[in-house]
Design a protein around this motif. Sequence first.
Motif, PDB file in Angstrom:
ATOM      1  N   MET A 100       0.924  -1.232   0.300  1.00  0.00           N
ATOM      2  CA  MET A 100       0.032  -0.129   0.019  1.00  0.00           C
ATOM      3  C   MET A 100       0.972   1.243  -0.036  1.00  0.00           C
ATOM      4  SD  MET A 100      -1.748  -0.460   3.682  1.00  0.00           S
ATOM      5  CE  MET A 100      -2.073  -2.024   3.781  1.00  0.00           C
ATOM      6  N   GLY A 101       0.319   2.496  -0.339  1.00  0.00           N
ATOM      7  CA  GLY A 101       0.946   3.560  -0.922  1.00  0.00           C
ATOM      8  C   GLY A 101       0.319   5.029  -0.330  1.00  0.00           C
ATOM      9  N   ALA A 102       1.167   5.917  -0.390  1.00  0.00           N
ATOM     10  CA  ALA A 102       0.578   7.074  -0.027  1.00  0.00           C
ATOM     11  C   ALA A 102       0.484   8.261  -1.389  1.00  0.00           C
ATOM     12  CB  ALA A 102       1.380   7.824   1.058  1.00  0.00           C
ATOM     13  N   GLY A 103      -0.051   9.322  -0.929  1.00  0.00           N
ATOM     14  CA  GLY A 103       0.249  10.495  -1.916  1.00  0.00           C
ATOM     15  C   GLY A 103       1.992  10.897  -1.646  1.00  0.00           C
ATOM     16  N   VAL A 104       2.244  11.926  -2.445  1.00  0.00           N
ATOM     17  CA  VAL A 104       3.539  12.506  -2.412  1.00  0.00           C
ATOM     18  C   VAL A 104       3.795  13.139  -0.921  1.00  0.00           C
ATOM     19  CG1 VAL A 104       4.161  12.461  -4.917  1.00  0.00           C
ATOM     20  CG2 VAL A 104       3.194  14.403  -3.649  1.00  0.00           C
ATOM     21  N   ASP A 105       4.975  13.108  -0.546  1.00  0.00           N
ATOM     22  CA  ASP A 105       5.177  14.064   0.268  1.00  0.00           C
ATOM     23  C   ASP A 105       5.089  15.509  -0.101  1.00  0.00           C
ATOM     24  OD1 ASP A 105       5.987  11.749   1.910  1.00  0.00           O
ATOM     25  OD2 ASP A 105       8.033  12.524   2.291  1.00  0.00           O
ATOM     26  N   GLN A 106       4.503  16.377   0.714  1.00  0.00           N
ATOM     27  CA  GLN A 106       4.148  17.697   0.323  1.00  0.00           C
ATOM     28  C   GLN A 106       5.527  18.522  -0.063  1.00  0.00           C
ATOM     29  OE1 GLN A 106       1.107  18.816  -0.767  1.00  0.00           O
ATOM     30  NE2 GLN A 106       0.899  16.802  -0.193  1.00  0.00           N
ATOM     31  N   HIS A 107       6.669  18.299   0.752  1.00  0.00           N
ATOM     32  CA  HIS A 107       7.728  19.090   0.459  1.00  0.00           C
ATOM     33  C   HIS A 107       8.687  18.448  -0.652  1.00  0.00           C
ATOM     34  CE1 HIS A 107       8.572  15.754   3.366  1.00  0.00           C
ATOM     35  NE2 HIS A 107       9.924  15.694   2.770  1.00  0.00           N
ATOM     36  N   ASN A 108       9.504  19.495  -1.169  1.00  0.00           N
ATOM     37  CA  ASN A 108      10.289  18.724  -2.153  1.00  0.00           C
ATOM     38  C   ASN A 108      11.733  18.083  -1.580  1.00  0.00           C
ATOM     39  OD1 ASN A 108      10.047  21.859  -3.869  1.00  0.00           O
ATOM     40  ND2 ASN A 108       9.105  19.779  -4.573  1.00  0.00           N
ATOM     41  N   GLY A 109      12.260  16.807  -1.864  1.00  0.00           N
ATOM     42  CA  GLY A 109      13.374  16.326  -1.347  1.00  0.00           C
ATOM     43  C   GLY A 109      13.712  15.139  -2.060  1.00  0.00           C
ATOM     44  N   TYR A 110      14.812  14.472  -1.358  1.00  0.00           N
ATOM     45  CA  TYR A 110      15.657  13.262  -2.125  1.00  0.00           C
ATOM     46  C   TYR A 110      15.591  12.179  -1.102  1.00  0.00           C
ATOM     47  CZ  TYR A 110      16.221  16.788  -5.624  1.00  0.00           C
ATOM     48  OH  TYR A 110      16.133  17.447  -6.683  1.00  0.00           O
ATOM     49  N   GLY A 111      14.782  12.168  -0.161  1.00  0.00           N
ATOM     50  CA  GLY A 111      14.869  11.175   1.069  1.00  0.00           C
ATOM     51  C   GLY A 111      14.171   9.951   0.382  1.00  0.00           C
ATOM     52  N   GLN A 112      14.709   8.790   0.570  1.00  0.00           N
ATOM     53  CA  GLN A 112      14.351   7.500   0.072  1.00  0.00           C
ATOM     54  C   GLN A 112      13.758   6.781   1.192  1.00  0.00           C
ATOM     55  OE1 GLN A 112      17.674   6.793  -2.609  1.00  0.00           O
ATOM     56  NE2 GLN A 112      16.260   6.391  -4.469  1.00  0.00           N
ATOM     57  N   ARG A 113      13.476   7.335   2.313  1.00  0.00           N
ATOM     58  CA  ARG A 113      12.978   6.635   3.370  1.00  0.00           C
ATOM     59  C   ARG A 113      11.590   6.837   3.650  1.00  0.00           C
ATOM     60  NH1 ARG A 113      17.988   8.670   4.569  1.00  0.00           N
ATOM     61  NH2 ARG A 113      16.906  10.526   5.506  1.00  0.00           N
ATOM     62  N   GLY A 114      10.812   5.670   4.422  1.00  0.00           N
ATOM     63  CA  GLY A 114       9.649   5.930   4.974  1.00  0.00           C
ATOM     64  C   GLY A 114       9.572   6.877   6.196  1.00  0.00           C
ATOM     65  N   SER A 115       8.485   7.447   6.450  1.00  0.00           N
ATOM     66  CA  SER A 115       8.348   8.226   7.817  1.00  0.00           C
ATOM     67  C   SER A 115       6.977   7.704   8.488  1.00  0.00           C
ATOM     68  CB  SER A 115       8.524   9.706   7.474  1.00  0.00           C
ATOM     69  OG  SER A 115       7.247  10.027   6.705  1.00  0.00           O
ATOM     70  N   VAL A 116       7.066   7.639   9.740  1.00  0.00           N
ATOM     71  CA  VAL A 116       6.063   6.924  10.448  1.00  0.00           C
ATOM     72  C   VAL A 116       4.844   7.757  10.361  1.00  0.00           C
ATOM     73  CG1 VAL A 116       5.303   6.385  12.898  1.00  0.00           C
ATOM     74  CG2 VAL A 116       7.788   6.072  12.163  1.00  0.00           C
ATOM     75  N   HIS A 117       4.648   9.092  10.379  1.00  0.00           N
ATOM     76  CA  HIS A 117       3.599   9.788  10.535  1.00  0.00           C
ATOM     77  C   HIS A 117       2.815   9.355   9.124  1.00  0.00           C
ATOM     78  CE1 HIS A 117       5.964  12.670   8.275  1.00  0.00           C
ATOM     79  NE2 HIS A 117       4.796  13.396   7.969  1.00  0.00           N
ATOM     80  N   VAL A 118       3.387   9.219   7.902  1.00  0.00           N
ATOM     81  CA  VAL A 118       2.784   9.051   6.756  1.00  0.00           C
ATOM     82  C   VAL A 118       2.193   7.639   6.845  1.00  0.00           C
ATOM     83  CG1 VAL A 118       3.258   8.756   4.220  1.00  0.00           C
ATOM     84  CG2 VAL A 118       4.023  10.872   5.381  1.00  0.00           C
ATOM     85  N   ILE A 119       2.811   6.805   7.339  1.00  0.00           N
ATOM     86  CA  ILE A 119       2.694   5.329   7.184  1.00  0.00           C
ATOM     87  C   ILE A 119       1.401   5.223   8.146  1.00  0.00           C
ATOM     88  CG2 ILE A 119       3.766   3.063   7.994  1.00  0.00           C
ATOM     89  CD1 ILE A 119       4.858   4.498   5.277  1.00  0.00           C
ATOM     90  N   GLU A 120       1.396   5.687   9.197  1.00  0.00           N
ATOM     91  CA  GLU A 120       0.411   5.763  10.321  1.00  0.00           C
ATOM     92  C   GLU A 120      -1.054   6.010   9.536  1.00  0.00           C
ATOM     93  OE1 GLU A 120       1.089   7.895  13.551  1.00  0.00           O
ATOM     94  OE2 GLU A 120      -0.589   6.904  14.691  1.00  0.00           O
ATOM     95  N   GLN A 121      -1.073   7.327   8.598  1.00  0.00           N
ATOM     96  CA  GLN A 121      -2.059   7.749   7.871  1.00  0.00           C
ATOM     97  C   GLN A 121      -2.431   6.588   6.947  1.00  0.00           C
ATOM     98  OE1 GLN A 121      -1.225  11.293   6.364  1.00  0.00           O
ATOM     99  NE2 GLN A 121      -1.082  12.391   8.136  1.00  0.00           N
ATOM    100  N   GLN A 122      -1.485   5.986   6.250  1.00  0.00           N
ATOM    101  CA  GLN A 122      -1.731   5.007   5.206  1.00  0.00           C
ATOM    102  C   GLN A 122      -2.587   3.881   5.765  1.00  0.00           C
ATOM    103  OE1 GLN A 122      -1.038   7.615   3.311  1.00  0.00           O
ATOM    104  NE2 GLN A 122      -2.136   5.783   2.186  1.00  0.00           N
ATOM    105  N   MET A 123      -2.105   3.300   6.950  1.00  0.00           N
ATOM    106  CA  MET A 123      -2.730   2.226   7.691  1.00  0.00           C
ATOM    107  C   MET A 123      -4.019   2.523   8.156  1.00  0.00           C
ATOM    108  SD  MET A 123      -0.521  -0.126   7.362  1.00  0.00           S
ATOM    109  CE  MET A 123      -1.199  -1.219   8.442  1.00  0.00           C
ATOM    110  N   ALA A 124      -4.282   3.628   8.600  1.00  0.00           N
ATOM    111  CA  ALA A 124      -5.736   4.128   9.237  1.00  0.00           C
ATOM    112  C   ALA A 124      -6.368   4.007   7.968  1.00  0.00           C
ATOM    113  CB  ALA A 124      -5.333   5.456   9.860  1.00  0.00           C
ATOM    114  N   ALA A 125      -6.110   4.750   6.827  1.00  0.00           N
ATOM    115  CA  ALA A 125      -7.027   4.838   5.747  1.00  0.00           C
ATOM    116  C   ALA A 125      -7.340   3.378   5.264  1.00  0.00           C
ATOM    117  CB  ALA A 125      -6.323   5.627   4.370  1.00  0.00           C
ATOM    118  N   ALA A 126      -6.416   2.452   5.160  1.00  0.00           N
ATOM    119  CA  ALA A 126      -6.613   1.176   4.601  1.00  0.00           C
ATOM    120  C   ALA A 126      -7.559   0.280   5.428  1.00  0.00           C
ATOM    121  CB  ALA A 126      -5.186   0.520   4.625  1.00  0.00           C
TER     122      ALA A 126
END
Length: 409
Positions: free
Chosen positions: A287-313
């Motif tokens: 499962m996946g999210a929409g893009v992070d709102q900020h510009n960036g080059y990080g290739q890691r996940g972050s807990v707050h986004v993942i938490e939202q995705q799990m809640a939505a799922a």
Amino acid sequence: MAEEQAAGAAELPDVLWRNPEPRDSYDAIVVGGGGHGLATAYYLAKNHGITNTAVLERGWLAGGNMARNTTIIRSNYLWDESAAIYEHALKLWEGLADELGVDVLFSQRGVLNLAHTLQDVREGTRRVQANRLNGIDAEWLTPEEARAICPILDISNSTRYPVLGATFQPRAGIAKHDYVAWAYARGADRLGVDLVQNCEVTGFLRDGDRVVGVRTTRGDIRAGLVGMAAAGRSSVLADTVGLRLPVQSHPLQALVSELLEPVHPTVVMSNAVHVYVSQAHKGELVMGAGVDQHNGYGQRGSVHVIEQQMAAALELFPVFARARVLRTWGGVVDVTPDASPVLGLTPFENLYVNCGWGTGGFKATPAVGWVLAHTMATGAPHELNAPYTLERFTTGALIDEHGAAAVAH
Ligand SMILES: Cc1cc2nc3c(=O)[nH]c(=O)nc-3n(C[C@H](O)[C@H](O)[C@H](O)COP(=O)(O)OP(=O)(O)OC[C@H]3O[C@@H](n4cnc5c(N)ncnc54)[C@H](O)[C@@H]3O)c2cc1C
């Protein structure tokens, strides 16, 4: 006898592809060893006989978005230009295992796009009609029909955003992304293409407005043709030749659960609840999210986004309540103002660009290779990529696919 066999076995190719030193010059160079770059090199060789080609990759093949994406393949886009190129890709996917001699686990299990609001219903039914006019398989389903395809989907009225209907494309599905990359890499290698890893392109060699090669961390290399397929870093690369691309780079995150028994037979996407879910061949829920709102080059996940995705799922699939997250990660995607790619000529002679696929370029991989190879080999766009010019951002001939590119990949 045993010794003979051992000697013979030692001569057999025991690598997936050669690992050549870069040469001083090539007829064609493709920058970026993701799916798009590898497919381009393959079709340059296969369709146009241009085999004196190198793919230059700053890291390792498919270490970018190619093996980080969530593998959704579909062609049910709204506009004619999009439908045409994605449907060409889907037809190529349907023959890809035979073409490349590798089972890329392309599974046509269908894709459901859920509607939760009246606006979703209007948009979905409109898109079904537009798809049909373009010869694409598309259906409008009631909530009960959607549930018949995906029995674990919660279509009750007690959810925050009840399901009001869904579009369904039966020929859509998923494939195994790393197998696809390896298959194109092996195919290109077999045809004589040099795949050069750990070779970053840091600039371009120019003769006036003509590009005649590239500067790399492993020395200068001359080339008759140069194609850019450097998703995530397109604007950084183009900047080195003085080309300003209308592209912003954003991290895009995804996750997989632990391995489960087969429970989810299709792909489900929901823009309103903001999640999409499928089940990989091995059993992980993907499962996946929409893009992070900020510009960036990080290739890691972050807990707050993942938490939202799990809640939505969980809103759509309460049955996942006890599933555990196994792995999270991010990729860096190039986003254009109209959520459609740029694919074709640049103001520089012999320099060609492919970028801006945002959250949705995996499904296009075979078609990108096909048309970028055509454009490089002939010096003119293929009819499928002719609309995807850089100039459209000044002429206004935009191809606005924001509706298809929110959380829907
Ligand atoms: C989490 C996530 C989920 C996604 N889900 C989907 C999906 O379900 N369906 C879908 O269709 N699409 C999806 N996408 C988008 C899709 O992955 C991309 O659009 C597509 O992979 C881009 O093309 P590529 O494969 O060539 O990119 P990449 O694999 O990123 O290839 C670009 C390569 O260029 C290399 N490179 C960059 N700069 C240089 C340089 N200067 N010199 C040499 N090499 C360089 C990079 O290292 C990289 O390997 C998703 C993306 C992410 C991140």
